[in-house]
Design an enzyme around this catalytic site. Structure first.
Site, PDB file in Angstrom:
ATOM      1  N   ARG A 150      10.565 -22.795  48.748  1.00 18.38           N
ATOM      2  CA  ARG A 150      10.344 -23.136  50.162  1.00 18.38           C
ATOM      3  C   ARG A 150       9.901 -24.584  50.249  1.00 18.38           C
ATOM      4  O   ARG A 150       9.735 -25.273  49.241  1.00 18.38           O
ATOM      5  CB  ARG A 150       9.249 -22.247  50.755  1.00 18.38           C
ATOM      6  CG  ARG A 150       7.962 -22.289  49.936  1.00 18.38           C
ATOM      7  CD  ARG A 150       6.802 -21.617  50.618  1.00 18.38           C
ATOM      8  NE  ARG A 150       5.656 -21.424  49.740  1.00 18.38           N
ATOM      9  CZ  ARG A 150       4.749 -22.336  49.451  1.00 18.38           C
ATOM     10  NH1 ARG A 150       4.880 -23.569  49.943  1.00 18.38           N
ATOM     11  NH2 ARG A 150       3.729 -22.072  48.659  1.00 18.38           N
ATOM     12  N   LYS A 175       6.247 -14.169  39.708  1.00 12.23           N
ATOM     13  CA  LYS A 175       5.900 -15.117  38.654  1.00 12.23           C
ATOM     14  C   LYS A 175       6.237 -14.570  37.271  1.00 12.23           C
ATOM     15  O   LYS A 175       6.625 -15.309  36.361  1.00 12.23           O
ATOM     16  CB  LYS A 175       4.416 -15.477  38.743  1.00 12.23           C
ATOM     17  CG  LYS A 175       4.054 -16.271  39.985  1.00 12.23           C
ATOM     18  CD  LYS A 175       2.587 -16.677  39.959  1.00 12.23           C
ATOM     19  CE  LYS A 175       2.218 -17.513  41.163  1.00 12.23           C
ATOM     20  NZ  LYS A 175       2.210 -16.745  42.404  1.00 12.23           N
ATOM     21  N   HIS A 216      -2.178 -30.752  37.688  1.00 13.65           N
ATOM     22  CA  HIS A 216      -1.176 -29.950  38.400  1.00 13.65           C
ATOM     23  C   HIS A 216      -0.124 -30.922  38.918  1.00 13.65           C
ATOM     24  O   HIS A 216      -0.369 -31.694  39.842  1.00 13.65           O
ATOM     25  CB  HIS A 216      -1.833 -29.200  39.561  1.00 13.65           C
ATOM     26  CG  HIS A 216      -0.884 -28.308  40.314  1.00 13.65           C
ATOM     27  ND1 HIS A 216      -1.142 -26.976  40.535  1.00 13.65           N
ATOM     28  CD2 HIS A 216       0.313 -28.551  40.884  1.00 13.65           C
ATOM     29  CE1 HIS A 216      -0.128 -26.448  41.220  1.00 13.65           C
ATOM     30  NE2 HIS A 216       0.759 -27.398  41.446  1.00 13.65           N
TER      31      HIS A 216
END
Length: 668
Positions: A291, A116, A208
């Site tokens: 992914r 990150k 989010h």
């Protein structure tokens, strides 16, 4: 197209990948640990290879074992699914070295975006908005404390590798930082084999929102719209939807542009998700998942695209099947994750699923468990993903809520009740959501149920007696004619009715019922009085069936599961589970009494912070347990002195086992 695909995963995602591969004419290979030898994903594949081990670290995370299985079965390609090795650049490189196709992005992209801190530096250079924070290499607590002060509290401590809420803590003050850092490091190390941390300014009431992208080797890039994943507990998503509601056309376009810019910056290939947090005025990049996502089903629903098929085709060197202009959006989809966990505390549960009925006719169901399967302490406790799709958000919400109401599970606790409360909440209905939705509405979402009414207590006592009689004599009509189970064989006396005592325990509260059995009726004589006709029973199996009762000239049925020590009623609004051991006992998940602390679930002990003679104050962490990769601290409820510690780090404990003895009292 390659001929054989090894699926380096387990559970519902392994079954999901196998289904697409089968449709494409590709043979599949499953791998399984000692715990998963009877797993549904093993049955779903054409071949299966045992890799041994129990925990993730000594099974699905063992690169050598996975590659050996692929070589042994002459597999052309490996699909990693999500979690485990899906974002491990070493694994991607090892696949390439073994000349096995990795169904995922290049190792370089995984390496950059998997960290990150590195990803944020790259996104900053690409002009993608970032949350203020620290993403550097220095990891000493003193240095992190300095950076946290510069950022300003509250801050979010995050694992640099991986995701899913593992290793994430909100820290409100400097006094709490060291404890949070140490705990995050342990959790990150266990989940990702990497304890590197980063700090971010904690944005209050953020949404989010994430964008699904695909890229091929020819340089073509598309997005498949966005998802809103704001309903979370323990920093993990639990309800997701697509498209994101209440998002302006302008903001949506900026999100897509930022996501595509992020992908171009790393020469990406394959499926990926760019995740953002957004407030009323801005959105910020938080990470990229290189992914397939757990919540990919909602994107598949609104786009009509099989994302796994696209992954396989791109890994095979093909172009993207559609251009951006050819990808269309249809309706709205919402997914709910059904977990084996407490609906109030979200503590993961482990044990045998005695009964499971999923709404296959109502919504899309992704699962890898059945009645009789075991949810272990070693892996994620997901039971199923339920995805509803319809023309509008409200229609999709209503369809999903109804499907969850029709879902039945017994043998261990689930979050079914929580999901129903969440989907029915006024703020969810109006899409007034942010990542603090659950905490903010805890009083209405996490409320305990009261003791069941007298009708269900009486019916529970009736069924328990019936099961206990049938354990000793053959009194069930083979043709399902529902005779009185006590006729002429038991419970009948010449001079009056038979009397029986049954203890009913609900959420730890025990009531002793005195039951009178007559020819066509039964009565509860204590702790309350009621008399009713024997209900007819339609049996579907030895333990599962329906009680049929006449109420105001209408026949009503109640589905149930019953054995000799418990009864569960599956009602639309709630599930009622009565325990009735032959000698009922009280249990408490925190302590047997003021001097004992017990394990609230089957778990592994990862830290013992005290020893005999240690003086502690209320709130002191005594022992830390790990179950399903989540840490669960056991804290002192009062000041006092530890007498005896019964387990050591690394031990496995069962639910209810006494961890330590404790003497409450004042300390110096």
């Amino acid at each position: 197209m390659f001929k054989k695909l090894l699926i380096a995963n387990r559970g519902e995602i392994a079954c999901r990948i196998a289904a697409t591969a089968r449709r494409m004419g590709i043979r599949t290979v499953a791998i399984y640990s000692d715990v998963d030898r009877d797993g549904l994903h093993v049955e779903a594949c054409d071949e299966a290879v045992a890799i041994g081990g129990t925990s993730s670290a000594d099974s699905y995370l063992e690169i050598d074992k996975v590659l050996s299985a692929a070589i042994e079965t002459a597999s052309d390609a490996i699909h990693p699914g999500y979690g485990f090795l899906s974002e491990n650049p070493v694994f991607a490189k090892e696949c390439a070295a073994a000349k096995i196709i990795f169904v995922g992005p290049p190792a370089t992209a995984i390496e950059v975006m998997g960290s990150k801190s590195k990803a944020k530096k790259l996104m900053e250079s690409a002009g993608v908005p970032l949350v203020p924070g620290y993403h550097g290499e220095e990891q000493e607590v003193s240095y992190l404390s300095q950076k946290a002060n510069e950022i300003g509290f509250p801050v979010l401590v995050k694992a640099s590798a991986g995701g899913g809420g593992r290793g994430m803590r909100i820290v409100e003050s400097l006094d709490d930082l060291e404890t949070a850092v140490n705990s995050s490091k342990r959790e990150a190390k266990a989940a990702f084999s990497d304890d590197h941390l980063m700090l971010e300014k904690f944005i209050t009431e953020p949404r989010h929102i994430e964008v699904q992208i695909f890229a091929d080797e020819k340089g073509n890039i598309v997005h498949l719209f966005e998802r809103d994943c704001s309903v979370q507990r323990r920093y993990q998503k639990v309800i997701e939807e697509a498209p994101a509601p209440n998002l302006s056309i302008e903001t949506r376009k900026k999100l897509f542009d930022a996501a595509l810019a992020a992908v171009r910056a790393i020469n990406y290939v394959g499926a990926g998700t760019i995740e953002f947090i957004a407030d009323a005025n801005q959105f910020y990049f938080i990470e990229m998942n290189t992914r397939l996502q757990v919540e990919h089903s909602v994107t598949e629903a609104i786009s009509g695209i099989d994302l796994v098929e696209w992954q396989i085709r791109i890994a095979n060197g093909e172009r993207l099947p559609l251009s951006q202009e050819e990808i269309t959006q249809n309706g709205h989809a919402i997914e709910a994750r059904l977990y084996a966990e407490d609906s109030i505390t979200f503590q993961p549960q482990a044990g045998v699923i005695k009964h499971l009925k999923l709404p296959f006719d109502e919504v899309r169901v992704d699962t890898a468990v059945r009645s009789g399967d075991v949810v272990s302490i070693y892996y994620d406790p997901m039971i199923s993903k339920l995805t509803a799709h319809d023309a509008t958000r409200e229609l999709a919400r209503s369809k999903l809520l109804h499907a969850i109401e029709e879902t039945e599970i017994d043998g261990l606790e689930s979050n079914r009740q929580f999901l129903m409360y969440a989907l029915g909440h006024p703020k969810f209905k109006s899409a007034n959501l942010h990542t603090g939705f659950v905490e903010e509405n805890a009083n209405s979402l996490l409320k305990p149920d009261g003791y069941p009414d007298q009708l269900h207590q009486a019916l529970a006592a009736f069924l328990l007696l019936k099961q206990r009689f049938e354990e000793h004599m053959d009194i069930v009509d083979a043709h399902n004619k529902n005779p009185n189970p006590w006729d002429e064989k038991a419970g009948w006396r010449v001079n009056g009715p038979g009397l029986f005592e049954v203890d009913l325990s609900y959420n730890g509260e025990i009531k002793s019922c005195l039951v009178s059995i007559e020819k066509k009726h039964f009565q509860i004589l204590k702790p309350f009085k009621t008399k009713m006709l024997m209900p007819a029973i339609r049996w579907d199996s030895e333990n599962y069936g329906s009680l049929l009762r006449s109420v105001e000239t209408k026949n009503k049925s109640i589905n149930f599961y019953a054995d000799i020590e418990h009864v569960t009623f599956f009602l639309k609004e709630r599930t009622l589970s009565f325990a009735s051991p032959r000698k009922a006992t009280t249990s408490n998940t925190d302590a047997l009494d003021e001097t004992s602390f017990t394990a609230p679930m089957p778990a592994k002990i990862i830290s013992v912070n005290v020893r005999a003679g240690t003086e502690v104050t209320a709130g002191t962490t005594l022992v830390i347990l790990e179950a399903m990769k989540i840490e669960n601290p056991i804290r002192a409820t009062k000041s006092g002195v530890v007498e005896t510690v019964f387990f050591a780090e690394g031990d496995i404990v069962e639910e209810g086992e006494i961890l330590l003895k404790f003497t409450p009292g004042e300390i110096n």
